[in-house]
Design an enzyme around this catalytic site. Structure first.
Site, PDB file in Angstrom:
ATOM      1  N   CYS A   2       0.836  -1.201   0.000  1.00 44.01           N
ATOM      2  CA  CYS A   2       0.000   0.000   0.000  1.00 44.01           C
ATOM      3  C   CYS A   2       0.869   1.250   0.000  1.00 44.01           C
ATOM      4  O   CYS A   2       1.984   1.252   0.535  1.00 44.01           O
ATOM      5  CB  CYS A   2      -0.908   0.008   1.225  1.00 44.01           C
ATOM      6  SG  CYS A   2      -1.961  -1.442   1.362  1.00 44.01           S
ATOM      7  N   ARG A  27       3.912   0.088  -6.562  1.00 43.60           N
ATOM      8  CA  ARG A  27       3.794  -0.793  -5.412  1.00 43.60           C
ATOM      9  C   ARG A  27       2.627  -1.772  -5.558  1.00 43.60           C
ATOM     10  O   ARG A  27       2.541  -2.743  -4.807  1.00 43.60           O
ATOM     11  CB  ARG A  27       3.603   0.050  -4.133  1.00 43.60           C
ATOM     12  CG  ARG A  27       4.760   0.978  -3.862  1.00 43.60           C
ATOM     13  CD  ARG A  27       4.412   2.019  -2.801  1.00 43.60           C
ATOM     14  NE  ARG A  27       4.364   1.433  -1.474  1.00 43.60           N
ATOM     15  CZ  ARG A  27       5.387   1.355  -0.637  1.00 43.60           C
ATOM     16  NH1 ARG A  27       6.573   1.809  -1.014  1.00 43.60           N
ATOM     17  NH2 ARG A  27       5.247   0.823   0.554  1.00 43.60           N
ATOM     18  N   TRP A  74      -3.768  -2.353  -1.493  1.00 47.88           N
ATOM     19  CA  TRP A  74      -3.830  -3.713  -1.995  1.00 47.88           C
ATOM     20  C   TRP A  74      -4.583  -4.514  -0.949  1.00 47.88           C
ATOM     21  O   TRP A  74      -4.184  -4.605   0.194  1.00 47.88           O
ATOM     22  CB  TRP A  74      -2.435  -4.306  -2.204  1.00 47.88           C
ATOM     23  CG  TRP A  74      -2.514  -5.633  -2.904  1.00 47.88           C
ATOM     24  CD1 TRP A  74      -2.799  -6.839  -2.354  1.00 47.88           C
ATOM     25  CD2 TRP A  74      -2.333  -5.877  -4.301  1.00 47.88           C
ATOM     26  NE1 TRP A  74      -2.809  -7.823  -3.299  1.00 47.88           N
ATOM     27  CE2 TRP A  74      -2.536  -7.259  -4.512  1.00 47.88           C
ATOM     28  CE3 TRP A  74      -2.033  -5.058  -5.393  1.00 47.88           C
ATOM     29  CZ2 TRP A  74      -2.423  -7.852  -5.777  1.00 47.88           C
ATOM     30  CZ3 TRP A  74      -1.930  -5.645  -6.644  1.00 47.88           C
ATOM     31  CH2 TRP A  74      -2.119  -7.018  -6.827  1.00 47.88           C
ATOM     32  N   ASN A  98      -0.668   0.992   6.146  1.00 50.95           N
ATOM     33  CA  ASN A  98       0.049  -0.039   5.395  1.00 50.95           C
ATOM     34  C   ASN A  98       0.515  -1.088   6.391  1.00 50.95           C
ATOM     35  O   ASN A  98       1.116  -0.747   7.405  1.00 50.95           O
ATOM     36  CB  ASN A  98       1.241   0.570   4.659  1.00 50.95           C
ATOM     37  CG  ASN A  98       1.934  -0.427   3.753  1.00 50.95           C
ATOM     38  OD1 ASN A  98       1.386  -1.488   3.462  1.00 50.95           O
ATOM     39  ND2 ASN A  98       3.138  -0.088   3.316  1.00 50.95           N
ATOM     40  N   GLY A  99       0.241  -2.375   6.133  1.00 54.37           N
ATOM     41  CA  GLY A  99       0.678  -3.433   7.036  1.00 54.37           C
ATOM     42  C   GLY A  99      -0.487  -4.232   7.577  1.00 54.37           C
ATOM     43  O   GLY A  99      -1.599  -4.197   7.037  1.00 54.37           O
ATOM     44  N   GLU A 480      20.148 -22.007   0.684  1.00 57.02           N
ATOM     45  CA  GLU A 480      19.954 -20.606   0.328  1.00 57.02           C
ATOM     46  C   GLU A 480      20.966 -19.707   1.032  1.00 57.02           C
ATOM     47  O   GLU A 480      21.492 -18.759   0.427  1.00 57.02           O
ATOM     48  CB  GLU A 480      18.527 -20.176   0.669  1.00 57.02           C
ATOM     49  CG  GLU A 480      18.244 -18.689   0.572  1.00 57.02           C
ATOM     50  CD  GLU A 480      18.357 -18.117  -0.829  1.00 57.02           C
ATOM     51  OE1 GLU A 480      18.301 -16.882  -0.963  1.00 57.02           O
ATOM     52  OE2 GLU A 480      18.505 -18.901  -1.786  1.00 57.02           O
ATOM     53  N   LYS A 484      23.586 -17.240  -0.908  1.00 56.49           N
ATOM     54  CA  LYS A 484      23.676 -15.800  -0.682  1.00 56.49           C
ATOM     55  C   LYS A 484      25.116 -15.389  -0.379  1.00 56.49           C
ATOM     56  O   LYS A 484      25.601 -14.376  -0.876  1.00 56.49           O
ATOM     57  CB  LYS A 484      22.776 -15.393   0.486  1.00 56.49           C
ATOM     58  CG  LYS A 484      21.323 -15.289   0.143  1.00 56.49           C
ATOM     59  CD  LYS A 484      21.048 -14.106  -0.760  1.00 56.49           C
ATOM     60  CE  LYS A 484      19.744 -14.321  -1.520  1.00 56.49           C
ATOM     61  NZ  LYS A 484      19.854 -15.287  -2.613  1.00 56.49           N
ATOM     62  N   GLU A 487      27.252 -15.634  -3.556  1.00 59.87           N
ATOM     63  CA  GLU A 487      26.818 -14.683  -4.584  1.00 59.87           C
ATOM     64  C   GLU A 487      27.438 -13.310  -4.396  1.00 59.87           C
ATOM     65  O   GLU A 487      27.879 -12.684  -5.369  1.00 59.87           O
ATOM     66  CB  GLU A 487      25.290 -14.524  -4.550  1.00 59.87           C
ATOM     67  CG  GLU A 487      24.499 -15.543  -5.314  1.00 59.87           C
ATOM     68  CD  GLU A 487      23.016 -15.233  -5.274  1.00 59.87           C
ATOM     69  OE1 GLU A 487      22.387 -15.277  -6.342  1.00 59.87           O
ATOM     70  OE2 GLU A 487      22.483 -14.942  -4.195  1.00 59.87           O
ATOM     71  N   HIS A 503      28.872 -37.919   5.608  1.00 64.79           N
ATOM     72  CA  HIS A 503      29.017 -38.556   4.298  1.00 64.79           C
ATOM     73  C   HIS A 503      29.914 -37.740   3.381  1.00 64.79           C
ATOM     74  O   HIS A 503      29.731 -37.740   2.155  1.00 64.79           O
ATOM     75  CB  HIS A 503      27.638 -38.757   3.656  1.00 64.79           C
ATOM     76  CG  HIS A 503      26.775 -39.712   4.400  1.00 64.79           C
ATOM     77  ND1 HIS A 503      26.786 -41.074   4.183  1.00 64.79           N
ATOM     78  CD2 HIS A 503      25.895 -39.513   5.405  1.00 64.79           C
ATOM     79  CE1 HIS A 503      25.929 -41.672   4.988  1.00 64.79           C
ATOM     80  NE2 HIS A 503      25.377 -40.737   5.755  1.00 64.79           N
ATOM     81  N   LYS A 603      20.280 -10.077 -12.807  1.00 64.19           N
ATOM     82  CA  LYS A 603      19.045 -10.210 -12.039  1.00 64.19           C
ATOM     83  C   LYS A 603      18.111 -11.230 -12.662  1.00 64.19           C
ATOM     84  O   LYS A 603      17.470 -12.014 -11.965  1.00 64.19           O
ATOM     85  CB  LYS A 603      18.346  -8.851 -11.945  1.00 64.19           C
ATOM     86  CG  LYS A 603      17.111  -8.855 -11.047  1.00 64.19           C
ATOM     87  CD  LYS A 603      17.467  -9.188  -9.610  1.00 64.19           C
ATOM     88  CE  LYS A 603      16.275  -9.271  -8.714  1.00 64.19           C
ATOM     89  NZ  LYS A 603      16.605  -9.785  -7.375  1.00 64.19           N
TER      90      LYS A 603
END
Length: 608
Positions: A2, A27, A74, A98-99, A480, A484, A487, A503, A603
């Site tokens: 929002c 947004r 939204w 917002n939230g 992940e 990160k 990267e 192992h 990206k």
């Protein structure tokens, strides 16, 4: 996400409110509205759909007020209707928000017992009536807002406009961004610097828990305890850049901090937060009651999100899942006769291998669905069902907020599938959705650990390699977290299921090898603890992310522990992703690398 704008001026503000809302269209939104004071009295204009609908109303009913607030919404709590559009109002004020207010049901019941009647299905209206009640009891607008803020749970930003108060505008934030700006005899508040860029480049960023009182004479800022504080003026670059880093050093850091906000909006696409019932996004259709098997496919971070998704679907919906890296999906020539849904995950919606996999699945006659962050992308256009993540533009190459939004979408979707399959009762569905609503607040608590994580990153930056370990839901996070780190810092890192330590990877353990362990105190904690002891016995440097119960278990003595908030298991992938992002981010800063645009990476990978 929002959008919020507020202006206090000596000139009419309606057109400028609209101008700012246009700049916030990126947004995402499904309704919009403004409120102004006309001769001291509150008036509102609201409309479903795009801003053009609100603009047409404003042409028919011009507003001359010199103070006002505006909003693009939204839908989360309640459908996308004019009645649910912001601003909302009570007897004494109008509010934009917002939230998510996590405890709004309890607060609403309290107000209804006091005789308050509600006009909307939103959590926002609850805040308006609470502040109005304080004013009725004799509080000033400032004191009324401060009193109510202490009762709210969740992550949010708020803007208040008061009946009869042509020299007072109040904004507040907790876990969701809000900025204030200074002009010549006029003041502004907004969701970000972009909203204010047509009017001023002198911006103050409110910090966590702050609220600000704006008048023609200036801006007073108070912390969560009501103590007046000073926040430095920053020179905004919003006039030069459409998407602005704001008060952050890098886009990646900004996007990490945006996560409480955007995962809340993503949740709202899959859950009616008024009823607590799951749903598919508007206009989409999938019948999970007939789905026997799902084929999941994605690349990079999306693949690790899909791995979490497989755990979600199999555990909560009892639907078997196949999982492939998209670059291998077509070439494995897997029999697909018993697959009823092919689900693809992509931030950009343009990833070449994922798009090719989707086309392969369609060629095999499968129903396809896409969890995607760009609604106009090729994958979104070609999939049979589009399941949006509402992360907003993600500029940093290393995905952060898109990943956690993908996890939220997958979690909510798995619960919805479980309901349709008859595996989750109506009562359990409500319990799950209430739990998911806690995610923005818990992510905000995880972000608050940044200082501790930055200290660990200084040590990490002196190493050449790292291992990441986890079990169950934490295994994809280990993968992940390692991704990160390599990267953006260029430190070699590998993620493993903790049970695989013996192992092979254990051969690498010595005093120069940091081992990052993701281990909330869940059903697999004790087994992960035994792996930690094996690392400690070989001199490995252990960084442990766990909760208070896990930290108190005393796995080993020589361990760097980050104590996370306690939470149900379904939330751990979403919340524990955040400190791993911060660890990689601060390590990269120490290494002096280009955080937002790491070498050799793009990206969106649009070629195979």
């Amino acid at each position: 996400m929002c959008g919020i704008i507020g202006i206090i001026s000596k000139e009419p503000v309606a057109d400028r409110l609209i101008d700012s809302l246009k700049r916030l269209e990126y947004r995402g939104y499904d309704s919009a509205g403004i409120a102004t004071l006309e001769d001291g009295a509150l008036t509102r204009l609201r409309a479903e759909g795009k801003l053009v609908n609100l603009i047409e109303k404003l042409k028919a009913e011009p507003r001359a007020g010199t103070i006002g607030i505006g909003h693009t919404r939204w839908a989360t709590h309640g459908a996308a209707t004019e009645a649910n559009a912001h601003p909302h109002r009570s007897e004494h004020l109008a509010i934009v928000h917002n939230g998510i207010i996590e405890n709004y049901r309890e607060l609403k019941a309290e107000l209804e017992a006091d005789g308050v009647t509600f006009e909307s299905q939103t959590d926002t209206e609850t805040v308006a009536h609470l502040v109005s009640r304080e004013i009725k009891r004799g509080a000033s607008p400032k004191d009324a807002v401060h009193a109510v803020l202490g009762r709210l749970e969740g992550a949010f930003s708020l803007g208040f406009l008061f009946d009869g108060e042509e020299n007072v505008l109040i904004g507040a934030r907790r876990g969701s961004p809000l900025v204030v700006g200074e002009g010549e005899g006029e003041m502004f508040l907004g969701s970000d610097a972009i909203a204010l860029s047509p009017f001023t480049d002198r911006i103050r960023y409110l910090e966590e828990g702050d609220f600000a009182v704006l008048s023609h004479h200036g801006i007073e800022i108070f912390d969560e305890h009501g103590k007046e504080v000073v926040r430095p003026i920053k020179q905004s670059t919003g006039k030069s850049f459409y998407v602005d880093k704001g008060n952050y050093r890098h886009f990646m850091q900004k996007e990490i901090y945006e996560q409480p906000e955007v995962i809340g909006h993503t949740l709202g696409a899959f859950v009616d937060l008024t009823t607590g019932r799951t749903r598919l996004p508007v206009g989409q259709s999938l019948d999970f009651s007939k789905i026997r098997r799902i084929a999941l496919s994605a690349c990079g971070t999306g693949f690790y999100a899909s791995l979490v998704g497989r755990y979600y679907f199999e555990r909560y919906a009892r639907i078997a899942c196949d999982l492939d890296v998209a670059s291998e999906f077509r070439y494995r020539e897997s029999p697909l006769e018993d697959v009823d849904l092919a689900l693809f995950v992509s931030q950009s919606g343009e990833t070449a291998d994922t798009l090719a996999s989707l086309r392969h699945a369609k060629g095999e006659g499968l129903t396809t669905a896409a969890i995607v962050n760009v609604a106009e992308s090729t994958i979104a256009r070609e999939a049979d069902a589009v399941l949006p993540t509402l992360a907003g533009p993600e500029i940093g190459v290393a995905s952060t907020k898109a990943f956690t939004c993908q996890l939220m979408a997958l979690a909510a979707l798995a619960v919805h599938a479980g309901v349709e399959k008859g595996r989750i009762s109506a009562q359990d569905e409500l319990a799950f959705t209430r739990t998911l609503q806690e995610a923005p607040r818990l992510v905000n608590e995880a972000i608050a650990l940044e200082g501790q994580i930055e200290t660990l990153a200084r040590r990490m930056a002196t190493r050449n390699h790292a291992l990441f370990l986890g079990r169950g839901f934490s295994y994809p996070l280990a993968l992940e977290g390692a991704l990160k780190l390599k990267e953006i810092s260029y430190i070699h890192a590998e993620g493993y299921a903790a049970g695989e330590l013996k192992h092979g990877p254990i051969a690498l353990i010595d005093e120069t090898m940091p081992v990052v362990v993701v281990a909330p105190h869940d059903r697999s904690f004790e087994k992960t603890a035994s792996n930690v002891q094996e690392v400690a016995a070989r001199g490995g440097e252990i960084i442990l992310f766990t909760d208070a119960k896990g930290a108190a278990s005393g796995i080993v003595d020589n361990v760097h522990t980050i104590v996370m908030p306690e939470m149900p298991e379904i939330l751990t992938p979403i919340v524990y992703a955040v400190p791993l992002q911060l660890l990689a981010y601060h390590t990269a800063i120490q290494m002096g690398t280009d955080v937002d645009q790491p070498r050799n990476l793009a990206k969106s990978v649009t070629v195979e």
